[in-house]
Design an enzyme around this catalytic site. Structure first.
Site, mmCIF file in Angstrom:
data_model
loop_
_atom_site.group_PDB
_atom_site.id
_atom_site.type_symbol
_atom_site.label_atom_id
_atom_site.label_comp_id
_atom_site.label_asym_id
_atom_site.label_seq_id
_atom_site.Cartn_x
_atom_site.Cartn_y
_atom_site.Cartn_z
ATOM 1 N N LYS A 30 -2.560 15.375 60.007
ATOM 2 C CA LYS A 30 -1.572 14.731 59.151
ATOM 3 C C LYS A 30 -1.071 15.687 58.073
ATOM 4 O O LYS A 30 0.124 15.763 57.807
ATOM 5 C CB LYS A 30 -2.162 13.478 58.484
ATOM 6 C CG LYS A 30 -2.329 12.295 59.380
ATOM 7 C CD LYS A 30 -1.020 11.631 59.696
ATOM 8 C CE LYS A 30 -0.679 11.459 61.117
ATOM 9 N NZ LYS A 30 -1.280 12.037 62.223
ATOM 10 N N HIS A 89 -21.130 27.849 60.954
ATOM 11 C CA HIS A 89 -20.945 28.739 62.103
ATOM 12 C C HIS A 89 -19.567 29.394 62.085
ATOM 13 O O HIS A 89 -18.931 29.552 63.127
ATOM 14 C CB HIS A 89 -21.154 27.965 63.406
ATOM 15 C CG HIS A 89 -22.546 27.451 63.568
ATOM 16 N ND1 HIS A 89 -23.612 28.257 63.904
ATOM 17 C CD2 HIS A 89 -23.056 26.191 63.405
ATOM 18 C CE1 HIS A 89 -24.711 27.535 63.963
ATOM 19 N NE2 HIS A 89 -24.406 26.278 63.662
ATOM 20 N N GLU A 111 1.115 18.602 59.635
ATOM 21 C CA GLU A 111 2.389 18.271 60.270
ATOM 22 C C GLU A 111 3.436 17.772 59.286
ATOM 23 O O GLU A 111 4.631 17.921 59.555
ATOM 24 C CB GLU A 111 2.197 17.262 61.411
ATOM 25 C CG GLU A 111 1.739 15.895 61.039
ATOM 26 C CD GLU A 111 1.494 15.009 62.267
ATOM 27 O OE1 GLU A 111 1.973 15.356 63.361
ATOM 28 O OE2 GLU A 111 0.829 13.974 62.137
ATOM 29 N N LYS A 146 9.052 12.296 67.551
ATOM 30 C CA LYS A 146 8.077 11.220 67.691
ATOM 31 C C LYS A 146 7.560 11.075 69.114
ATOM 32 O O LYS A 146 6.366 11.005 69.346
ATOM 33 C CB LYS A 146 8.714 9.904 67.227
ATOM 34 C CG LYS A 146 7.773 8.719 67.255
ATOM 35 C CD LYS A 146 6.719 8.857 66.182
ATOM 36 C CE LYS A 146 5.828 7.644 66.093
ATOM 37 N NZ LYS A 146 4.734 7.866 65.136
ATOM 38 N N TRP A 157 16.326 17.255 69.874
ATOM 39 C CA TRP A 157 15.156 18.104 69.630
ATOM 40 C C TRP A 157 15.294 19.273 70.591
ATOM 41 O O TRP A 157 15.240 19.110 71.801
ATOM 42 C CB TRP A 157 13.860 17.338 69.891
ATOM 43 C CG TRP A 157 12.631 18.111 69.523
ATOM 44 C CD1 TRP A 157 12.073 18.225 68.284
ATOM 45 C CD2 TRP A 157 11.800 18.873 70.408
ATOM 46 N NE1 TRP A 157 10.952 19.014 68.345
ATOM 47 C CE2 TRP A 157 10.756 19.430 69.630
ATOM 48 C CE3 TRP A 157 11.834 19.160 71.773
ATOM 49 C CZ2 TRP A 157 9.761 20.238 70.170
ATOM 50 C CZ3 TRP A 157 10.845 19.958 72.314
ATOM 51 C CH2 TRP A 157 9.824 20.489 71.515
ATOM 52 N N GLU A 217 -8.015 14.246 62.507
ATOM 53 C CA GLU A 217 -6.773 13.505 62.278
ATOM 54 C C GLU A 217 -6.234 13.745 60.872
ATOM 55 O O GLU A 217 -5.027 13.897 60.668
ATOM 56 C CB GLU A 217 -7.014 12.013 62.524
ATOM 57 C CG GLU A 217 -5.838 11.108 62.208
ATOM 58 C CD GLU A 217 -4.607 11.375 63.061
ATOM 59 O OE1 GLU A 217 -3.536 10.834 62.713
ATOM 60 O OE2 GLU A 217 -4.687 12.130 64.057
ATOM 61 N N CYS A 255 14.842 13.810 72.757
ATOM 62 C CA CYS A 255 16.102 13.551 72.084
ATOM 63 C C CYS A 255 16.404 12.054 72.090
ATOM 64 O O CYS A 255 15.803 11.283 72.819
ATOM 65 C CB CYS A 255 17.227 14.306 72.778
ATOM 66 S SG CYS A 255 16.864 16.067 73.010
ATOM 67 N N ARG A 290 13.314 10.751 67.050
ATOM 68 C CA ARG A 290 13.110 11.379 68.348
ATOM 69 C C ARG A 290 13.566 12.839 68.365
ATOM 70 O O ARG A 290 13.326 13.560 69.345
ATOM 71 C CB ARG A 290 13.873 10.610 69.437
ATOM 72 C CG ARG A 290 13.438 9.178 69.601
ATOM 73 C CD ARG A 290 14.204 8.513 70.725
ATOM 74 N NE ARG A 290 13.899 9.146 71.995
ATOM 75 C CZ ARG A 290 12.881 8.825 72.777
ATOM 76 N NH1 ARG A 290 12.051 7.867 72.414
ATOM 77 N NH2 ARG A 290 12.677 9.428 73.925
ATOM 78 N N ASN A 311 18.503 13.862 77.603
ATOM 79 C CA ASN A 311 17.152 13.993 77.052
ATOM 80 C C ASN A 311 16.259 14.483 78.184
ATOM 81 O O ASN A 311 16.169 13.831 79.226
ATOM 82 C CB ASN A 311 16.671 12.637 76.521
ATOM 83 C CG ASN A 311 15.225 12.666 76.051
ATOM 84 O OD1 ASN A 311 14.650 13.730 75.853
ATOM 85 N ND2 ASN A 311 14.655 11.496 75.863
ATOM 86 N N GLY A 312 15.599 15.621 78.007
ATOM 87 C CA GLY A 312 14.708 16.135 79.044
ATOM 88 C C GLY A 312 14.935 17.614 79.288
ATOM 89 O O GLY A 312 15.563 18.313 78.487
#
Length: 615
Positions: free
Chosen positions: A492, A511, A495, A610, A75, A488, A2, A27, A101-102
């Site tokens: 991208k 396979h 997300e 983030k 968040w 990667e 957050c 955040r 935050n946490g």
């Protein structure tokens, strides 16, 4: 994850806090809230949604007066994103207000005890439990707010960055930190608090970063009072001069931060090696390595720990270190490393990679490795971050602020730092002669210009994006150095556009994943001329025979793949080891354009944040 903002001083707090929350929205953006002290009462407004939703609600429903206030963008961890679970939270009396935050891991047992003592709760959050615990301690022990916070935090298990205000203390904010970042900006007769420095950079360039298990009592007209939470002993703040500038955290004419940051990569890579790479002299200067060279040269192996995009950069580094420096490397998800009882010895070197320098799992992996005697080297972007402080040595990427939630320039600058490190070790070990070493340095020096060339593919990439924007799935394939780039690229796309995408080593396609390929399946395949080219061509033929749609990233002038692929995107030629710095560019652009065309919030994808400062 957050975002926390606070102000105490002589200015109106509301505009400072709201602008700060907008800068910290990367955040977390499930909900937002603000509390302002107007001299008589603490007025509070909070809502599900973005900071813009909070502005509309606050400006129509509450007094905006006050030179003391705190704000939060969330968040969600405990409780769904809604108005009630949003921060700030009142204590039962209404005298205390908190933002947090946490995660408080033992909140449930504390909550049950508080209920037995007559407390009631309106939200599902651990944060409301914490503020009522502080209130209970304050009443029961008959202590001031700062001491109550200190006692209460010694009873909780978990991670936190908190700010607390008290209606009875109109000139004070109490803040504390464990695991989640918290900065205090120091102005003339005013103070700012925030999860990072971006909310107050236009007001002051002096800041104090709290260390873990530290708390601060911030009062107007007085110096910051810093204490250790465990024993209430005095700590002494270290004031740092911020290097951040306002232009770096604005969009600069780009529609989105992500696009701006994609286009910043030539400069970011240049800034990463500036002063370190001296190609003409045949020198790489890195203080963190120069002072600890023997640790690396005598290491039995290098362990790389990271999460997300940083983990992919670590995978590229595995190829680079083993190929160039001939040192065994293992790459671990930090979240798995810390829980699987890993074998780590004092002869190992652990490299921790994190854009923010605050990633909770990576920090925990660092602490575990240090306990076992390993030498720990950090690679991060944020000066003064927790990882920068916790590691034995390290190197900053100097990429500048990355606001877009989907990392772009973090990836390329991390690879740049790790390449410099591998080259320096290769030279020190005698694996390279001077001629070969100089060749690598000269080529690396040319990478920013070649990234500029790769960015010229943007119009073509946008056309390709329009063709595949409605595809429900996508495969990404690569070999060798470009296998991590495939991972990667897939990350991208998923997300920010919410399209299901997977990355694979190209040889693994047969396979299992080949069963998915038909005329509706786009396959992005990295087919540069350096490294397993003929094998990649064979893979492309296998896809083509099953009617898959092929988007190929190739070296300029390629002929063979062009005859097979549906779409071809060219990047400049470079050494095989450096190809990921170029091949990732069109994949970033492809994800960006598809997401925009699908109407997605590119900079703030759903459910993400983030800086992942909780497990």
């Amino acid at each position: 994850m957050c975002g926390i903002v606070g102000y105490i001083g002589y200015r109106d707090a509301y505009p400072i806090i709201v602008k700060g929350l907008q800068r910290l929205e990367y955040r977390g953006y499930d909900s937002a809230g603000i509390a302002l002290y107007d001299g008589q009462d603490i007025n509070l407004s909070k809502t599900k949604g973005k900071v813009d939703d909070l502005k509309k609600k606050a400006e129509s429903s509450m007094s905006l007066k006050g030179t003391l206030g705190i704000g939060h963008t969330r968040w969600a961890t405990h409780g769904v994103p809604n108005d009630i679970n949003s921060h700030p939270h009142y204590s039962n009396s209404g005298d205390l207000v908190i933002i947090h935050n946490g995660i408080i891991e033992n909140y449930d047992s504390i909550k049950k005890e508080l209920i037995n003592r007559g407390y009631t709760f309106s939200s599902d959050t651990d944060t409301e439990v914490l503020i009522n615990l502080i209130e209970e301690v304050k009443k029961k022990e008959n202590v001031k707010l700062g001491h109550a916070v200190q006692i209460a935090l010694n009873q909780v298990v978990g991670a936190y960055a908190i700010a607390v205000i008290d209606k009875q203390k109109p000139d004070e904010i109490v803040v504390a930190k464990l695991g989640s970042p918290l900065a205090i900006g120091i102005g003339e007769n005013e103070f700012f608090i925030a999860s990072d420095a971006s909310p107050f950079i236009e007001f002051t360039n002096n800041a104090v970063y709290l260390e873990d298990e530290e708390m601060a009592i911030i009062r107007i007209g007085k110096e910051i009072k810093l204490r250790k939470i465990k024993d209430n002993s005095i700590a002494y703040p270290s004031i740092q001069e911020l290097q951040l500038n306002l232009e770096e955290i604005e969009k600069g004419g780009f529609e989105h931060f992500m696009l701006k940051e994609i286009y910043e990569q030539p400069r970011a890579i240049l800034d990463t090696y500036r002063g370190r790479l001296l190609a003409k002299e045949g020198i790489i200067k890195m203080a963190g390595i120069d002072e600890n060279l023997e640790k690396f040269l005598n290491a039995n192996r290098i362990i790389i720990v990271a999460c997300g995009t940083s983990w992919h950069a670590g995978l590229v580094a595995e190829y680079i270190f083993e190929d160039l420096a001939r040192i065994p490397v293992e790459v671990e998800y930090a979240s798995e490393f810390r829980y699987r009882n890993p074998v780590v010895t004092e002869n190992d070197v652990l490299i921790a990679i994190s854009q923010s320098g605050e990633t909770a799992d990576t920090l925990a992996a660092i602490k575990l490795a240090k306990e076992k005697g390993a030498f720990v080297f950090g690679v991060c972007n944020v000066v003064g971050s927790s990882i920068a402080r916790e590691t034995d040595a390290g190197a900053y990427t100097h990429a500048g602020p990355e606001i877009g939630v989907a990392s772009t320039k973090a990836f390329t600058t991390q690879i740049t730092v790790l390449t410099l490190l591998a080259l320096k070790l290769a030279k020190a070990k005698g694996v390279f002669n001077s001629t070969r070493f100089h060749e690598y340095l000269t080529e690396l020096e040319q990478i920013p210009a070649k990234v500029e060339e790769a960015l010229l593919t943007n119009p073509l990439v946008e056309i390709i994006a329009n063709v595949y924007k409605d595809s429900p799935n996508c495969l990404y394939l690569g070999r060798g150095y470009n296998f991590p780039v495939a991972l990667e690229g897939a990350l991208k796309l998923k997300e920010i556009s919410y399209i299901h995408a997977e990355g694979y080593p190209a040889a693994e396609m047969k396979h299992g994943p080949i069963a998915l390929i038909d005329e509706h399946m786009p396959v992005v395949i990295i087919a540069t001329s350096k490294g397993h080219y003929e094998k990649i061509v064979s893979n492309i033929q296998e896809i083509k025979s099953r009617k898959g749609k092929i988007i190929a990233v190739v070296t300029q002038g390629d002929v063979q793949v062009r005859e097979l692929a549906d779409h071809v995107i060219e990047v400049p030629e470079t050494l095989e080891n450096l190809t990921p710095l170029l091949t990732t560019i069109p994949l970033q652009l492809l994800s960006y354009h598809i997401a925009v065309m699908r109407g997605c919030n590119v900079d703030q994808p759903r459910n993400l944040a983030k800086s992942v400062t909780v497990e």
